[in-house]
Design a protein around this motif. Sequence first.
Motif, short mmCIF file in Angstrom:
data_model
loop_
_atom_site.label_atom_id
_atom_site.label_comp_id
_atom_site.label_asym_id
_atom_site.label_seq_id
_atom_site.Cartn_x
_atom_site.Cartn_y
_atom_site.Cartn_z
N ALA A 77 0.83 -1.21 0.00
CA ALA A 77 0.00 0.00 0.00
C ALA A 77 0.86 1.27 0.00
O ALA A 77 0.48 2.28 -0.57
CB ALA A 77 -0.93 -0.01 1.22
N ILE A 78 2.03 1.20 0.65
CA ILE A 78 2.91 2.37 0.72
C ILE A 78 3.66 2.51 -0.60
O ILE A 78 4.33 1.57 -1.04
CB ILE A 78 3.90 2.24 1.89
CG1 ILE A 78 3.13 2.16 3.21
CG2 ILE A 78 4.88 3.39 1.91
CD1 ILE A 78 4.02 1.89 4.41
N PRO A 79 3.60 3.67 -1.24
CA PRO A 79 4.26 3.87 -2.55
C PRO A 79 5.76 4.14 -2.41
O PRO A 79 6.23 5.27 -2.58
CB PRO A 79 3.51 5.08 -3.13
CG PRO A 79 3.11 5.88 -1.94
CD PRO A 79 2.81 4.87 -0.86
N PHE A 80 6.53 3.12 -2.10
CA PHE A 80 7.98 3.29 -1.91
C PHE A 80 8.62 3.82 -3.18
O PHE A 80 8.27 3.41 -4.30
CB PHE A 80 8.63 1.96 -1.52
CG PHE A 80 8.37 1.55 -0.10
CD1 PHE A 80 9.18 2.02 0.92
CD2 PHE A 80 7.31 0.71 0.22
CE1 PHE A 80 8.94 1.64 2.24
CE2 PHE A 80 7.07 0.33 1.52
CZ PHE A 80 7.88 0.80 2.53
N ALA A 81 9.60 4.73 -2.99
CA ALA A 81 10.32 5.29 -4.13
C ALA A 81 11.41 4.32 -4.56
O ALA A 81 12.01 3.62 -3.74
CB ALA A 81 10.93 6.64 -3.75
N MET A 82 11.68 4.31 -5.86
CA MET A 82 12.74 3.45 -6.38
C MET A 82 14.11 4.02 -6.06
O MET A 82 15.08 3.31 -5.86
CB MET A 82 12.58 3.29 -7.90
CG MET A 82 11.27 2.63 -8.29
SD MET A 82 11.15 0.93 -7.65
CE MET A 82 12.48 0.16 -8.57
N HIS A 83 14.20 5.38 -6.02
CA HIS A 83 15.47 6.05 -5.73
C HIS A 83 15.25 7.04 -4.59
O HIS A 83 14.24 7.74 -4.56
CB HIS A 83 16.00 6.78 -6.96
CG HIS A 83 16.18 5.88 -8.15
ND1 HIS A 83 17.23 5.00 -8.24
CD2 HIS A 83 15.42 5.72 -9.26
CE1 HIS A 83 17.13 4.34 -9.39
NE2 HIS A 83 16.04 4.75 -10.02
N PHE A 84 16.21 7.13 -3.69
CA PHE A 84 16.08 7.99 -2.51
C PHE A 84 16.33 9.44 -2.87
O PHE A 84 16.95 9.77 -3.89
CB PHE A 84 17.05 7.57 -1.43
CG PHE A 84 16.64 6.34 -0.70
CD1 PHE A 84 17.42 5.84 0.31
CD2 PHE A 84 15.46 5.68 -1.02
CE1 PHE A 84 17.04 4.71 1.00
CE2 PHE A 84 15.08 4.56 -0.34
CZ PHE A 84 15.88 4.06 0.67
N GLU A 97 7.21 7.98 -3.37
CA GLU A 97 7.12 8.73 -4.63
C GLU A 97 5.67 8.75 -5.07
O GLU A 97 5.04 7.70 -5.24
CB GLU A 97 7.99 8.10 -5.70
CG GLU A 97 7.97 8.87 -7.01
CD GLU A 97 8.93 8.28 -8.04
OE1 GLU A 97 9.02 8.84 -9.14
OE2 GLU A 97 9.57 7.26 -7.72
N GLN A 98 5.13 9.95 -5.25
CA GLN A 98 3.75 10.13 -5.67
C GLN A 98 3.70 11.23 -6.73
O GLN A 98 4.18 12.34 -6.50
CB GLN A 98 2.86 10.51 -4.48
CG GLN A 98 2.66 9.39 -3.47
CD GLN A 98 1.76 9.80 -2.34
OE1 GLN A 98 2.07 10.70 -1.57
NE2 GLN A 98 0.61 9.15 -2.24
N GLY A 99 3.13 10.90 -7.84
CA GLY A 99 3.02 11.89 -8.92
C GLY A 99 4.37 12.37 -9.41
O GLY A 99 4.51 13.53 -9.84
N GLY A 100 5.38 11.51 -9.34
CA GLY A 100 6.70 11.90 -9.79
C GLY A 100 7.50 12.71 -8.80
O GLY A 100 8.63 13.09 -9.10
N GLU A 101 6.94 12.98 -7.62
CA GLU A 101 7.64 13.76 -6.60
C GLU A 101 8.01 12.86 -5.42
O GLU A 101 7.23 12.01 -5.00
CB GLU A 101 6.77 14.92 -6.11
CG GLU A 101 6.51 15.97 -7.17
CD GLU A 101 5.77 17.17 -6.60
OE1 GLU A 101 5.48 17.14 -5.39
OE2 GLU A 101 5.48 18.10 -7.37
N LEU A 102 9.21 13.07 -4.92
CA LEU A 102 9.69 12.30 -3.77
C LEU A 102 9.26 12.96 -2.47
O LEU A 102 9.15 14.18 -2.39
CB LEU A 102 11.21 12.18 -3.81
CG LEU A 102 11.81 11.40 -4.99
CD1 LEU A 102 13.32 11.46 -4.94
CD2 LEU A 102 11.33 9.97 -4.99
#
Length: 794
Positions: A280-287, A318-323
């Motif tokens: 459920a949590i949208p983890f980012a691929m890159h920090f 990462e949501q909507g392209g923003e970290l």
Amino acid sequence: MTNVLSAHSATTKSSWIDRFWRLGEAGQTAEEAPRIRAIRMSIVGQNTPWMMAANIGNAALAALAFWGSPSSLAVNLICAMLITIAITTVLKWSKSRSRAPREQASERGTRKAVLHAAVLSGLWASLAIVAYADATETQRMVLIALTVGMAGGGGFALATVPPASVVFCGIVGLGAGVALGSNPSVVGFYLFSLYTIFAAIIVRSSLAVCDSLTEKARAKMAADEQRDVIGLLLNDFEQNTADWLWGADEHLRLERASSRFCEKLAAPDSLIVGKPIIDAIPFAMHFMTDIEQIEDRESFRRKLEAHQSFRDVDVCVEQGGELGIWSLTAKAIYDESGRFVGYRGVGRDVTANRQTRLRIEHMARHDPLTDVGNRVLLNEDLARAVSRLERFGDGFSLLLLDLDRFKQVNDNHGHAGGDELLREVAGLLQQLCSEGDTLARLGGDEFVIVHMSGEDPKSAGHLANRIIKRLGQPFHLRSGTAHIGVSIGLACAPVDGTDPDQLIRNADLALYRAKADGRNRFRYFDSSLDATARRRNLIEQELALAVSLGTLELYFQPLIDAQSHQVVCAEALLRWNHTRLGPISPGEFIPIAEETGLITSIGAWVLREACRVSSSWPDNIRVAVNLSSRQFLSPGLVPMVENAMKTNAMRPGRLELEVTESLLMNSTPAVEQTLKTLSKLGIRIALDDFGTGFSSLSYLRRFRFDKLKIDQSFISDMDTNEDGRAIVECVIRLAKDLRMSVAAEGVETQNQLTALRQLGCGEIQGYLVARPMSATAFATFLNAGDDGSERRYA
């Protein structure tokens, strides 16, 4: 009176009746009593089917036991009534089961329970009364067993309603007493006594049960109230804060997601609940860059699978392209058997807070003017460099930079121009540094670079050369063009040490050598610099001791009249012959005294000693004393001079104070006032080393001097350099025109003496005349010329 007694009796009676109805409610508040009463009545309701079943069974047993007896008709009638009432009660109870339990109960419910108990107990009492007299022994035993059993069962079934329990036991006991009284016997008396004790135990137990029930009810009400408050707070929390609530089951699937959490995930709870929280949590691929202590997907999964509570765990999303950064906190929940049943947690978006914290941390480690590192960052990166050196053998170098001519930039362009230059320099240094290097500003115009040079110390030298070349180019500021240079000291680890403080010290020593060698260059540290520094520290310590013990000594070098060759003055020169270090040159210890501030106390001693020694000389011979800039700026100079002359009964004209042009460069009203005051006292003022460095004719117009001393650098090449001779001639003529005497320093040959005499120079000083000598030797020197013969110098 009778009316009053009747009223009092009625009031007392009413009070007793009211207390009877409230049996078991002692200590309860008006708000608690109805709620606890409802709980007590509900317990009686739960026991109703079993109580009524007992009534039906026991009534049937009684009818069967007294079948055919003389009282069977009455017994059957009473039993029929008991069965009818019991069945009716069960039917009513069955209908009321579908209704929600009442939260409060009035005293009316208690009265109804008491009435119901009175009816049932009255029927059982009647049964005992009508059947006992004609009963056989067996029937009597059955009757006694039924009476005691129903009294006990009814009493305990109604224990949570003490008034009903008391009434039930009391009426049944009353009937038993009447029945036993109809046929008195010793056995009957014992039976009634035992019943009375038994009934008392039942009543007392009923009251104890009520007290216990009251405490449990209060605890439950407090828990319910706390749950309600927590619920309200959680609802308010979700509505008025940016945080969100979540819950997961033992399989780490979301079983609860607050509306705020759903909004954050941009999905309805129907799509979220039941989904693994890790998905459920949208983890980012890159920090996000520059962020530490962030959990990735796998590390957070391991933290969840550990089934342990955690707090403020940051994850990058990462949501909507923003970290962004989410902070999650959760409590692990276990059941009574210790089995993990899930998590209850809270989350918040801390992106802005984390960025603010990063900015604060950046400010704590960076210079606010140039945005390069400060001492904090330097110390941290130096410690890391030393750690890498110890673990992997990665060498590094330390470059200490000091800008040349920066003071002139501040003077010519103002502090705003100086700040602009520092920012420009910092930007260029960052461009010249490698990616792994650390650049920091120590303050003022000093910078330091931690250069990861690996196994090649020459790499630091190449970097230093690039820096010197680039900073040697003009800087175009808003206020104009500025020209500077840079001096650099280098220390290489591990050759020059591995301790950060030692490396900085060694780089500073190398920087000092670079400045001494002419600036705008770099120097590597070597052991000779360390030896020089140790000698300097030793001299500094010993000099302070020498001042306190008075082991310094004054020498005197004579000045003669160029025409008569007679001694007219002697310059007091400081000498120091150390018991261990031997003779130490004034050129070595005077600068140290200047830097440490000892020059003030040394200068005061020189002045007093010079006046004391010269007081025994002929009255026509002056004594010249050099004043340092620090000493001249001291507010106690004038009183000290006056005191020295007064103590030694010295004529003011015999004291000559020598000052240098460097003192006059930054002249202040205080300097001008001190010069005027000394002149008014009759003390002669001489301008020493005239013609070197900062000479300006404006000094001669602004200040009144009695003598100009031509520096020996112009005298030394008079024989071979026509320009030098011309300068000397101009200075002599200038002095005469300004009505000042003139003295030449460093005269070493007869040709120089002859030329100076021809040019009209008044006084001669140098090795040709005499070298500096002790006070005793100078006295002998004076006595040698007392015969009036002309001195000859070869």
